[in-house]
Design an enzyme around this catalytic site. Sequence first.
Site, PDB file in Angstrom:
ATOM      1  N   ARG A   1       0.728  -1.230   0.149  1.00 38.33           N
ATOM      2  CA  ARG A   1       0.035   0.066   0.072  1.00 38.33           C
ATOM      3  C   ARG A   1       0.695   1.305   0.025  1.00 38.33           C
ATOM      4  O   ARG A   1       1.474   1.513   0.972  1.00 38.33           O
ATOM      5  CB  ARG A   1      -0.854   0.016   1.233  1.00 38.33           C
ATOM      6  CG  ARG A   1      -1.559   1.040   1.608  1.00 38.33           C
ATOM      7  CD  ARG A   1      -2.653   1.149   2.677  1.00 38.33           C
ATOM      8  NE  ARG A   1      -2.156   0.549   3.873  1.00 38.33           N
ATOM      9  CZ  ARG A   1      -1.613   1.121   4.737  1.00 38.33           C
ATOM     10  NH1 ARG A   1      -1.027   2.587   4.663  1.00 38.33           N
ATOM     11  NH2 ARG A   1      -1.115   0.850   6.014  1.00 38.33           N
TER      12      ARG A   1
ATOM     13  N   HIS B   1      -3.164   4.506   4.952  1.00 40.28           N
ATOM     14  CA  HIS B   1      -4.397   3.378   5.437  1.00 40.28           C
ATOM     15  C   HIS B   1      -5.671   4.302   5.118  1.00 40.28           C
ATOM     16  O   HIS B   1      -6.533   3.627   4.125  1.00 40.28           O
ATOM     17  CB  HIS B   1      -4.449   2.968   6.928  1.00 40.28           C
ATOM     18  CG  HIS B   1      -5.512   2.057   7.280  1.00 40.28           C
ATOM     19  ND1 HIS B   1      -5.670   0.834   6.732  1.00 40.28           N
ATOM     20  CD2 HIS B   1      -6.731   2.327   7.833  1.00 40.28           C
ATOM     21  CE1 HIS B   1      -6.800   0.201   7.146  1.00 40.28           C
ATOM     22  NE2 HIS B   1      -7.608   1.108   7.889  1.00 40.28           N
TER      23      HIS B   1
ATOM     24  N   TYR C   1       5.252   4.804  11.434  1.00 42.97           N
ATOM     25  CA  TYR C   1       5.350   3.148  11.233  1.00 42.97           C
ATOM     26  C   TYR C   1       6.133   2.853  10.164  1.00 42.97           C
ATOM     27  O   TYR C   1       6.312   1.692  10.380  1.00 42.97           O
ATOM     28  CB  TYR C   1       4.168   2.724  11.666  1.00 42.97           C
ATOM     29  CG  TYR C   1       2.931   2.860  10.634  1.00 42.97           C
ATOM     30  CD1 TYR C   1       3.113   2.142   9.517  1.00 42.97           C
ATOM     31  CD2 TYR C   1       2.125   3.720  10.678  1.00 42.97           C
ATOM     32  CE1 TYR C   1       1.988   2.088   8.516  1.00 42.97           C
ATOM     33  CE2 TYR C   1       0.869   3.707   9.799  1.00 42.97           C
ATOM     34  CZ  TYR C   1       1.062   3.025   8.755  1.00 42.97           C
ATOM     35  OH  TYR C   1      -0.078   3.226   7.571  1.00 42.97           O
TER      36      TYR C   1
END
Length: 366
Positions: A258, A262, A271
């Site tokens: 991805r 998100h 992260y």
Amino acid sequence: MLAQLPGAQPIRLIDELGAVDESDLSVGYQLPDDDTLLDAYRRMVIARRWDTQVTALTRQGRLATYPSALGQEAGEIGSVMGVEDQDWLFPTYRDTIALLTRGMQPSEILPFFRGEWHVSYDPHAHRISNQTTPLATQALHAVGFAHAERLQGRDTVALTYLGDGSTSEGDAHEAMNFAATWNAPTVFFVQNNQYAISVPIDHQTKSRSIADRAAGLGMRGVWVDGNDVAAVIAVVRDAVARARRGEGPTLIEARTYRLEAHTNSDDPTRYREKLEQERWGFADPISRLAAYLRAKDLLTDAVEEEITAAAEELAAATRDAMNATPNLDPLEMFDHVYATPRASLLEQRAALEAEIAQHETEELAS
């Protein structure tokens, strides 16, 4: 016959440089024909432009939220191109590109993301169940639907989408166990994009691959290079054909990444490292297929220009659709909740109706 573990590496037909993979990875799968691959390229380019446009509209406040599938075009599009017209899709909230690929219009897809309707399209018209936000619930629906279709003598396969994070849910395990036990004509298509929001895949499972879990359930498991649309099409076609022949369900893990956050409320810089994203960029599904097609003189400058124009046309139509002010009736939220409305629901509806009427009266008086 006991279920076997997938091979040592994900199945791949076209490598990162656009060359046909002639290693053992491609054994048993046929490269789709040139027309199919050129169509897949066209769809991926248009879908990426569309996804980028929708993300921009979300940042402008035109939508409440949007989970981008940027970088996952090969899995989204290849999976749809691998099923037949009579088959059903059971998507998650991230699978809007799959809906677009099956012919749905942006005006049918996007109202879901700005809170107009929970299901903003007719599932039967497109053979697509409603997009689900709760993780893995649609997997159970897919298995039950596929089993019921077979009991009624219909030639239907159900393909359900899952993310790597959702495979940690109990519903996913239960769905796969039911499918294997019933020999239901179901394909579980897991897009492992490496993160369940901020949790990396190696914090979710210690197994070599998600596809390895299939062996423990007594079903077939396959992992595939999820950025190779040719391999995705071939693997899904094979799984669908096996299910239709009564050979049971298949768990497919498509390894991908991805590229976007998100959702628009997420900050992926907290992260994951920029270097990781750049490394995955070398495996980009669009540039990979473009290199293959150009080497065969199938992708010319003229074809590229036509595809770019089509992508911009869809982006413009999407802007127009989302910039238009929706004509909404707040009382519609009470429709289609129960076949026979409960007394409490009728009371709530009446209360809201009275509040709206009072507001309109006050506005007229002022």
